[in-house]
Design a protein around this motif. Sequence first.
Motif, PDB file in Angstrom:
ATOM      1  N   ILE A   1       0.833  -1.201   0.000  1.00 34.73           N
ATOM      2  CA  ILE A   1       0.000   0.000   0.000  1.00 34.73           C
ATOM      3  C   ILE A   1       0.866   1.248   0.000  1.00 34.73           C
ATOM      4  CG2 ILE A   1      -2.094  -0.964   1.058  1.00 34.73           C
ATOM      5  CD1 ILE A   1      -1.045  -0.071   3.758  1.00 34.73           C
TER       6      ILE A   1
ATOM      7  N   ASN B   1      -3.507  -3.877  -6.463  1.00 33.49           N
ATOM      8  CA  ASN B   1      -4.963  -3.889  -6.286  1.00 33.49           C
ATOM      9  C   ASN B   1      -5.552  -5.248  -6.698  1.00 33.49           C
ATOM     10  OD1 ASN B   1      -7.408  -2.797  -5.537  1.00 33.49           O
ATOM     11  ND2 ASN B   1      -7.822  -1.957  -7.563  1.00 33.49           N
TER      12      ASN B   1
ATOM     13  N   ARG C   1      -5.411  -8.396  -1.764  1.00 31.12           N
ATOM     14  CA  ARG C   1      -6.506  -7.900  -0.926  1.00 31.12           C
ATOM     15  C   ARG C   1      -6.978  -8.974   0.046  1.00 31.12           C
ATOM     16  NH1 ARG C   1     -10.792  -6.876  -3.993  1.00 31.12           N
ATOM     17  NH2 ARG C   1      -9.947  -6.614  -6.090  1.00 31.12           N
TER      18      ARG C   1
ATOM     19  N   ARG D   1      -4.431  -8.886   2.918  1.00 34.69           N
ATOM     20  CA  ARG D   1      -4.599  -7.753   3.828  1.00 34.69           C
ATOM     21  C   ARG D   1      -5.750  -8.035   4.784  1.00 34.69           C
ATOM     22  NH1 ARG D   1      -4.850  -3.456  -1.015  1.00 34.69           N
ATOM     23  NH2 ARG D   1      -2.677  -3.576  -1.689  1.00 34.69           N
TER      24      ARG D   1
ATOM     25  N   PHE E   1      -1.752   1.706  12.958  1.00 36.84           N
ATOM     26  CA  PHE E   1      -0.987   2.916  12.683  1.00 36.84           C
ATOM     27  C   PHE E   1      -0.691   3.702  13.936  1.00 36.84           C
ATOM     28  CE2 PHE E   1      -2.080   3.780   8.030  1.00 36.84           C
ATOM     29  CZ  PHE E   1      -0.783   3.515   7.663  1.00 36.84           C
TER      30      PHE E   1
ATOM     31  N   THR F   1      -6.683   9.797  13.184  1.00 34.06           N
ATOM     32  CA  THR F   1      -6.819   9.953  11.734  1.00 34.06           C
ATOM     33  C   THR F   1      -6.860   8.604  11.022  1.00 34.06           C
ATOM     34  OG1 THR F   1      -4.448  10.255  11.686  1.00 34.06           O
ATOM     35  CG2 THR F   1      -5.797  12.240  11.567  1.00 34.06           C
ATOM     36  N   SER F   2      -6.638   7.513  11.768  1.00 32.50           N
ATOM     37  CA  SER F   2      -6.694   6.200  11.129  1.00 32.50           C
ATOM     38  C   SER F   2      -8.121   5.725  10.947  1.00 32.50           C
ATOM     39  CB  SER F   2      -5.927   5.169  11.957  1.00 32.50           C
ATOM     40  OG  SER F   2      -4.575   5.526  12.009  1.00 32.50           O
TER      41      SER F   2
ATOM     42  N   LEU G   1     -16.204  -8.557   4.612  1.00 32.55           N
ATOM     43  CA  LEU G   1     -15.436  -8.694   3.376  1.00 32.55           C
ATOM     44  C   LEU G   1     -14.681 -10.020   3.340  1.00 32.55           C
ATOM     45  CD1 LEU G   1     -14.582  -6.830   0.912  1.00 32.55           C
ATOM     46  CD2 LEU G   1     -12.494  -6.471   2.193  1.00 32.55           C
ATOM     47  N   HIS G   2     -14.067 -10.379   4.470  1.00 33.84           N
ATOM     48  CA  HIS G   2     -13.182 -11.539   4.460  1.00 33.84           C
ATOM     49  C   HIS G   2     -13.861 -12.827   4.895  1.00 33.84           C
ATOM     50  CE1 HIS G   2      -9.750  -9.189   3.419  1.00 33.84           C
ATOM     51  NE2 HIS G   2      -9.920  -8.384   4.448  1.00 33.84           N
TER      52      HIS G   2
ATOM     53  N   PRO H   1      -4.406   9.141   6.806  1.00 31.97           N
ATOM     54  CA  PRO H   1      -4.127   7.737   7.151  1.00 31.97           C
ATOM     55  C   PRO H   1      -5.343   6.820   7.043  1.00 31.97           C
ATOM     56  CG  PRO H   1      -3.202   9.216   8.792  1.00 31.97           C
ATOM     57  CD  PRO H   1      -4.008  10.066   7.866  1.00 31.97           C
ATOM     58  N   TYR H   2      -6.569   7.373   7.227  1.00 34.84           N
ATOM     59  CA  TYR H   2      -7.714   6.457   7.221  1.00 34.84           C
ATOM     60  C   TYR H   2      -7.915   5.807   5.855  1.00 34.84           C
ATOM     61  CZ  TYR H   2     -10.574  10.224   5.166  1.00 34.84           C
ATOM     62  OH  TYR H   2     -11.058  11.209   4.360  1.00 34.84           O
TER      63      TYR H   2
ATOM     64  N   MET I   1      -5.358   4.787   3.989  1.00 34.89           N
ATOM     65  CA  MET I   1      -4.404   3.688   3.985  1.00 34.89           C
ATOM     66  C   MET I   1      -4.895   2.531   4.868  1.00 34.89           C
ATOM     67  SD  MET I   1      -0.317   3.949   4.420  1.00 34.89           S
ATOM     68  CE  MET I   1       0.187   4.622   2.855  1.00 34.89           C
ATOM     69  N   THR I   2      -5.500   2.850   6.022  1.00 30.85           N
ATOM     70  CA  THR I   2      -5.983   1.759   6.863  1.00 30.85           C
ATOM     71  C   THR I   2      -7.140   1.026   6.182  1.00 30.85           C
ATOM     72  OG1 THR I   2      -7.314   3.359   8.084  1.00 30.85           O
ATOM     73  CG2 THR I   2      -5.291   2.647   9.123  1.00 30.85           C
TER      74      THR I   2
ATOM     75  N   ARG J   1      -7.383   0.579   2.995  1.00 29.28           N
ATOM     76  CA  ARG J   1      -6.712  -0.311   2.045  1.00 29.28           C
ATOM     77  C   ARG J   1      -6.119  -1.521   2.763  1.00 29.28           C
ATOM     78  NH1 ARG J   1      -3.735   4.185  -0.675  1.00 29.28           N
ATOM     79  NH2 ARG J   1      -5.359   4.850  -2.092  1.00 29.28           N
ATOM     80  N   ALA J   2      -5.549  -1.256   3.934  1.00 24.52           N
ATOM     81  CA  ALA J   2      -4.890  -2.335   4.678  1.00 24.52           C
ATOM     82  C   ALA J   2      -5.889  -3.363   5.179  1.00 24.52           C
ATOM     83  CB  ALA J   2      -4.104  -1.760   5.850  1.00 24.52           C
ATOM     84  N   ARG J   3      -7.187  -3.006   5.201  1.00 23.63           N
ATOM     85  CA  ARG J   3      -8.202  -3.977   5.580  1.00 23.63           C
ATOM     86  C   ARG J   3      -8.578  -4.879   4.418  1.00 23.63           C
ATOM     87  NH1 ARG J   3     -10.367   0.356   8.514  1.00 23.63           N
ATOM     88  NH2 ARG J   3     -11.961   0.932   7.035  1.00 23.63           N
ATOM     89  N   GLY J   4      -8.044  -4.557   3.229  1.00 22.44           N
ATOM     90  CA  GLY J   4      -8.293  -5.414   2.080  1.00 22.44           C
ATOM     91  C   GLY J   4      -9.469  -5.004   1.225  1.00 22.44           C
ATOM     92  N   LEU J   5      -9.962  -3.766   1.389  1.00 20.32           N
ATOM     93  CA  LEU J   5     -11.074  -3.320   0.549  1.00 20.32           C
ATOM     94  C   LEU J   5     -10.603  -3.087  -0.876  1.00 20.32           C
ATOM     95  CD1 LEU J   5     -12.781  -0.580   2.747  1.00 20.32           C
ATOM     96  CD2 LEU J   5     -13.309  -2.989   2.609  1.00 20.32           C
ATOM     97  N   PRO J   6     -11.483  -3.330  -1.849  1.00 20.69           N
ATOM     98  CA  PRO J   6     -11.140  -2.996  -3.231  1.00 20.69           C
ATOM     99  C   PRO J   6     -10.932  -1.489  -3.373  1.00 20.69           C
ATOM    100  CG  PRO J   6     -13.136  -4.329  -3.130  1.00 20.69           C
ATOM    101  CD  PRO J   6     -12.799  -3.945  -1.739  1.00 20.69           C
ATOM    102  N   GLU J   7     -10.015  -1.101  -4.257  1.00 22.40           N
ATOM    103  CA  GLU J   7      -9.609   0.297  -4.377  1.00 22.40           C
ATOM    104  C   GLU J   7     -10.787   1.243  -4.622  1.00 22.40           C
ATOM    105  OE1 GLU J   7      -6.783   1.296  -3.612  1.00 22.40           O
ATOM    106  OE2 GLU J   7      -6.740   3.360  -4.355  1.00 22.40           O
TER     107      GLU J   7
ATOM    108  N   ARG K   1     -13.894   0.948  -3.807  1.00 24.97           N
ATOM    109  CA  ARG K   1     -14.693   1.113  -2.601  1.00 24.97           C
ATOM    110  C   ARG K   1     -13.945   1.978  -1.585  1.00 24.97           C
ATOM    111  NH1 ARG K   1     -17.065  -3.952   0.238  1.00 24.97           N
ATOM    112  NH2 ARG K   1     -17.506  -3.155   2.320  1.00 24.97           N
TER     113      ARG K   1
END
Lengths: 334, 329
Positions: free
Chosen positions: A61, A91, A96, A99, A107, A112-113, A130-131, B224-225, B227-228, B230-236, B238
Amino acid sequence: MHSEHKPLLSVRNLKTYFFQDEGTVKAVDGATFDVYPGKTLGVVGESGCGKSVTAQSILRIVDQPGRIVEGEIVLCCAKGTDVELTKLHPNSKEIRAIRGTEIGLVFQEPMTSFSPVHTVGNQIIEAIRLHCGISEREARAKAIETLRQVGIPKPERRIDEYAFELSGGLRQRAMIAVALSCDPRLLIADEPTTALDVTTQAQILDLLRRMQEQRGMAIMLITHNLGVIAEMADDVVVMYLGRVVEQGPVDAIFHSPKHPYTKALLRSIPSIESTPRVELPTISGSIPHPYNRPSGCPFFPRCPECIPGTCDTAEPTPIAVSEEQSVSCFLYPS
Amino acid sequence: MIAYIVRRLILALLTTWAITVLSFIIIQLPPGDYVTSYIASMSASGVGVTEAEAQALRIQYGLDQPIYIQYLKWMGLIAQGNFGMAIEWGRPVLDVIGDRLTLTVVISVAAIVFTWALALPIGIYSAVKRYSIGDYIATFIGFIGLAIPGFMLALIVMYVGFKYFNANVGGLFSAEMADAPWSWAKFVDMLKHLPIVAIVLGIGGTAQMIRIMRSNLLDELRKPYVMTARARGLPETRVILKYPVRVALNPFISTLGYLFPYVVSGSIIVSMVLSLPTVGPLLLKALIAQDLFLAGTIVLMLGVMTVIGTFISDLLLMWVDPRIRLGKQ
């Protein structure tokens, strides 16, 4: 110590560069290390030494214009197959699926995360659905259970709150809950305690350790705080300017550091035994500008033990100084 | 939350009152009054007006009284739902405005919908694919759209329509429908004319909106949210649409309120070129003739609509943004 184990994650000669108009920033420039199942790897270094970009590279990422230019990252998946993460499209479905389920990420800044306009629960449930492919109601129950596990009081109420309604410590717990919601086998924690006050820091570290014991997951703990490393890590990787300059078991790093940079870092920690009113030693100079890296060993301009004619021309390679400890420095003959 | 709504409501009422005072003062500001401009137009056509006649006219319209008396009388009329006489037309103001106000709203809403429908997706694309060929093309076309004056575009569209399609694109209705009473056929006729009008009026604002959406979204994409997520594995897709785009839309909702008067006042010349039955040209004429009641009423109505629009956008913001709803940062 680990020779009988197969690493969960193994990073080899990773290079992640940022291509900008002003020049190329070599954020990670040949990092090599392993993370073992159930163990904690501490990654330590100054700001800007490439710790976070390494974590982002593993999850693929890295933000534009950053790109992995070389190296490999091999993840040993739950099914027993090895996946070369650098070969996957950032992607793609494959990455995915990794992840969240194989690798979770926490983070530095919990505020802000989280999205400012979605509830905490929304973001956890989303990941679970999702998973795991389960119903909304089941996912919600699982999310509440995860929030309870990370020590959030009244999780069935907190789940519908927004990140800004939680205190700093609770927010970071919620962030950990998001990362753990799909039971990853590796948790990457990027400065998880930096934005918190000291008592909360201790609680969060406690929590991470407890979660590790319960779940048997590996943790890659990124920090600039050597105290956190001493408390948490089994193995340590010391990074400087995108390179791993020294690595080894935590005892070896703290009791017999080899690289001049590691020694300097350890000297600059205030100790309760140090004489009062004596200035704390610092590392002279500052990190070179990212566009203007020194040739040879990246640390030579600031190194007290620099060997002129050698360190400023040639690049040192990792040399094993004991069975488990290795160092990239010309002071140690191969 | 209730306190927030009440506070907004009180502010809205105060603002409306301030608007009545301001619009009255502004219309009074130019030297002379309706009689002066009446005398000027009469003498231009060769008919003199004596001093006595002028004085009689002033007394008839109440123009001889002090300003604050005139203001109070006007307020008194409005309180009864009577907006006075449009002096120049010799008919009640409401009669003269007729459905022009409704049509203005219809045209403005169409222009805003067109602007957003075009600008938001392009802005999102431009931000996500920053510095790509597509981004540069969108920026280039956007700036051209911004640089062309609306009336110029209107003239070109009319010329092209007339020359190549033998169609009269001016107006909001066909000639035979213009004075017909409202019917389904007239409504359909209007819908046919609406797209071109909306495009001509909206194209200038589109470029601006693209830039605003692009920079809003670029700010959010760095947070950062994203990136997080994305890090959860969501499609770009979405990741982008659910999080940063959602946050980047908030400023658009908060501008809803003053978009409407912006479109109305910015479109007077275009409305005249395209001979649109909106309040813009009417306002211009009333101001030239110093027709106090007509101009005042139009300015007041636009002002009140702005206040209502702002109030609605405040409520919408409260609905979409929990930080406002829960009164925290």
